[in-house]
Write an enzyme that holds these catalytic residues in place. Structure first.
Site: not given
Ligand code: AMP
Length: 173
Positions: A62, A99
């Site tokens: 995205r 995550e």
């Molecule tokens: P993080 O590495 O945990 O900060 O995750 C970030 C990436 O995962 C980004 O590219 C987001 O698009 C996606 N992402 C993680 N958690 C979510 C969530 N709760 N909703 C939407 N996208 C998420």
């Protein structure tokens, strides 16, 4: 702008337990489906980018959409940070915890030069693992990182703490 950040924010769909139990997924596709909202958001992002930037680093997938529209608006290039096996030439890569799982990101070795000044773009800052990996990839390339721009930040996950460069997000939840 007809669309305030609050109005844009109200378009985001919060989807419980997707793609896994316990994850509250932030679905930004309703913004993309709304031409006026998407244009307004592109303006807000573009206004936040310092003039000295030479390239935007876009996080799959995205982040590609937002970075491409901001880059087009400002006349900048974008570099793609992708999952393994997608970029056809020599890459740098970095692995990180997500995550929901473990992942690796890659960037073409020639995507950034040492005189590039980069802002990193993505839709959601969650745990910060993804954006931290992109910092590493930009650093290995020798570019200067000016900071991060996210549409949304999930504050309870403390992603900011993992990042070594300035973070700004339009929406916090
Ligand atoms: P993080 O590495 O945990 O900060 O995750 C970030 C990436 O995962 C980004 O590219 C987001 O698009 C996606 N992402 C993680 N958690 C979510 C969530 N709760 N909703 C939407 N996208 C998420």
């Amino acid at each position: 702008m007809n669309y305030s950040i609050e109005k844009i924010s109200s378009l985001i769909a919060h989807v419980p337990n997707f793609p896994k139990e316990g994850i509250n997924f932030k679905d930004i596709t309703p913004i993309l489906q709304n031409g006026e909202a998407f244009r307004a958001l592109t303006h807000y992002f573009a206004e936040s980018i310092p003039e000295s930037v030479t390239k935007l680093a876009a996080i799959e997938s995205r982040g590609f959409i937002f970075a491409a529209s901001i880059a087009h608006h400002l006349g900048l290039g974008i570099v793609l940070v992708r999952k393994p096996g997608k970029l056809p030439r020599e890459t740098y890569e970095h692995s990180y915890g997500l995550e929901y799982g473990q992942d690796t990101l890659q960037i073409h070795r020639d995507a950034l030069k040492s005189d590039d000044r980069v802002v990193i773009i993505d839709d959601v800052l969650a745990t910060g693992g993804t954006a931290a990996a992109v910092e590493k990839l930009c650093e290995v390339s020798g570019a200067t990182i000016l900071g991060h721009r996210f549409l949304m930040e999930i504050e309870s996950l403390n992603g900011r703490k993992k990042l070594n460069y300035p973070v700004s997000s339009f929406i916090r939840c």
